[in-house]
Design an enzyme around this catalytic site. Structure first.
Site, PDB file in Angstrom:
ATOM      1  N   LYS A 263      89.695  73.328 -12.468  1.00  0.00           N
ATOM      2  CA  LYS A 263      90.062  74.505 -12.948  1.00  0.00           C
ATOM      3  C   LYS A 263      88.759  75.212 -13.349  1.00  0.00           C
ATOM      4  CE  LYS A 263      92.365  76.538 -17.086  1.00  0.00           C
ATOM      5  NZ  LYS A 263      93.493  76.132 -17.945  1.00  0.00           N
TER       6      LYS A 263
ATOM      7  N   LYS B  49      92.565  75.501  -9.121  1.00  0.00           N
ATOM      8  CA  LYS B  49      93.167  76.782  -9.970  1.00  0.00           C
ATOM      9  C   LYS B  49      91.831  77.580  -9.926  1.00  0.00           C
ATOM     10  CE  LYS B  49      95.059  78.148 -14.114  1.00  0.00           C
ATOM     11  NZ  LYS B  49      95.254  77.579 -15.567  1.00  0.00           N
TER      12      LYS B  49
HETATM   13  C1  PBG Z   1      96.038  77.332 -20.195  1.00  0.00           C
HETATM   14  C2  PBG Z   1      96.125  78.042 -18.927  1.00  0.00           C
HETATM   15  C3  PBG Z   1      95.673  79.272 -18.512  1.00  0.00           C
HETATM   16  C4  PBG Z   1      96.303  79.351 -17.050  1.00  0.00           C
HETATM   17  C5  PBG Z   1      97.286  78.596 -16.896  1.00  0.00           C
HETATM   18  N1  PBG Z   1      97.219  77.520 -18.162  1.00  0.00           N
HETATM   19  C6  PBG Z   1      94.719  80.195 -18.977  1.00  0.00           C
HETATM   20  C7  PBG Z   1      93.330  80.053 -19.348  1.00  0.00           C
HETATM   21  O1  PBG Z   1      92.636  79.022 -19.005  1.00  0.00           O
HETATM   22  O2  PBG Z   1      92.746  80.720 -19.791  1.00  0.00           O
HETATM   23  C8  PBG Z   1      95.935  80.654 -16.280  1.00  0.00           C
HETATM   24  C9  PBG Z   1      97.055  80.919 -15.331  1.00  0.00           C
HETATM   25  C10 PBG Z   1      97.023  82.381 -14.565  1.00  0.00           C
HETATM   26  O3  PBG Z   1      96.042  83.035 -14.827  1.00  0.00           O
HETATM   27  O4  PBG Z   1      97.928  82.710 -14.033  1.00  0.00           O
HETATM   28  N2  PBG Z   1      94.801  76.706 -20.399  1.00  0.00           N
END
Ligand code: PBG
Length: 326
Positions: free
Chosen positions: A195, A248
């Site tokens: 991520k 992601k």
């Molecule tokens: C939680 C999380 C996030 C997203 C999914 N789970 C946000 C973040 O890290 O701020 C983002 C998903 C999206 O932008 O659609 N930690």
């Protein structure tokens, strides 16, 4: 003739169909839903046209639509009424996503429910874990037991898959152990282990009301400049027992999806995040791009190697599939 005739395989729709290498199916799609603890809310997220924050008492309507379109899995995100420094709403047995999961399982037992295991939607500071006062940074090891509690309460609520997303080191090991110790050794972990610290999460933070009140997430999420680091994250999550890997965001990271596909035999999940959705949706709504680009984007993720796609476009895609346009 001195050249090859590639156009032979393009000359009719049927010909193109039989040589098509990548396919998009309803089963590939996971639809995110934002549930709010307040009653009687169905509010469009301003930065995400067509995506709503929905109350539990209005969730049935949404699930009816999702199921009737043919979507097979959903992931719930929660917007609690109260937030605190420890994010206790995340691991409350009657927390918002736990209740959404119970309701969904009651109404549609066959709809697969994935729950996101993170604290950021529940902490008043908006970070994904406990804050160490001295360093003003998230305390990795102190956060782990809270993630375990969250995952166990989610499994107890009937979640089919646990998706830890907070990027603490060791989270897969600890959550696996916690699930196993509590009788949930059959529940898989879909790890958001790759991520990136991305600006493409902006609209999600509006929807989940989880923008950090200070600093950013760069001490725990990855630097967009790095590729090898993703492979190190993959290796450790595999060792720790992850069952599926999420990459992601997706569209700006197609090379990473391909790297993961080449290195790993685990199912690969692309998270087509909120900013990617907002960008494409806005361009379509403004008449700048044809709606077909949605399918092209999905195919790019599948071509890169994704088995599954978490996308806010899931409904639009199912409508197109139902109309025979995909
Ligand atoms: C939680 C999380 C996030 C997203 C999914 N789970 C946000 C973040 O890290 O701020 C983002 C998903 C999206 O932008 O659609 N930690």
């Amino acid at each position: 003739m001195e050249f090859e005739r590639h156009r032979r395989l393009r000359k009719s729709p049927f010909m193109r169909d039989i040589v098509r290498e990548t396919h998009l199916h309803k089963d590939d799609l996971i639809y995110p839903i934002f549930v709010v603890e307040k009653d009687d809310v169905k509010k469009e997220v301003p930065s995400m046209k067509g995506v709503y924050q929905i109350s539990l008492n209005m969730l049935k309507e949404e699930l009816d639509e999702v199921v009737s379109l043919g979507i097979k899995s959903v992931i719930f995100f929660g917007v609690p009424n109260e937030k605190d420094p420890e994010g206790s709403g995340a691991y409350h047995d009657h927390g918002i996503v736990q209740e959404a999961c119970r309701l969904s399982k009651e109404l549609y037992p066959e709809l697969l429910v994935i729950l996101d295991t993170c604290l950021c939607e529940y902490t008043d500071h908006g970070h994904c874990g406990l804050i160490d006062e001295k360093t003003e940074d998230v305390d990795n090891d102190a956060t782990l037991p809270l993630l375990v509690k969250t995952a166990v309460s989610q499994a107890r609520a009937g979640a089919d898959i646990i998706a830890p997303s907070n990027m603490m080191d060791g989270f897969v090991t600890e959550i696996r152990k916690g699930l196993d110790d509590n009788g949930f050794s059959h529940i898989p972990i879909m790890s958001y282990g790759i991520k990136y610290a991305s600006k493409f999460y902006g609209p999600f933070r509006d929807a989940a009301e989880s923008t950090p009140s200070f600093g950013d997430r760069r001490t725990y999420q990855m630097d967009p400049a790095n590729r090898l680091e993703a492979l190190r994250e993959l290796a450790s999550d595999e060792n720790e027992g992850a069952d599926m890997m999420i990459v992601k965001p997706a569209l700006s990271y197609l090379d990473i999806i391909r790297d993961v596909r080449n290195r790993s035999d685990l199912p690969v999940v692309a998270y087509n995040v909120s900013g990617e959705y907002a960008m494409t949706r806005t361009a379509i709504d403004m008449g700048l791009l044809d709606e077909e680009v949605i399918i092209e984007q999905m195919l790019s993720m599948k071509r890169a190697g994704a088995d599954l796609i978490i996308t806010y476009f899931a409904k639009d895609i199912c409508i197109k599939i139902n109309q025979g346009e995909v």
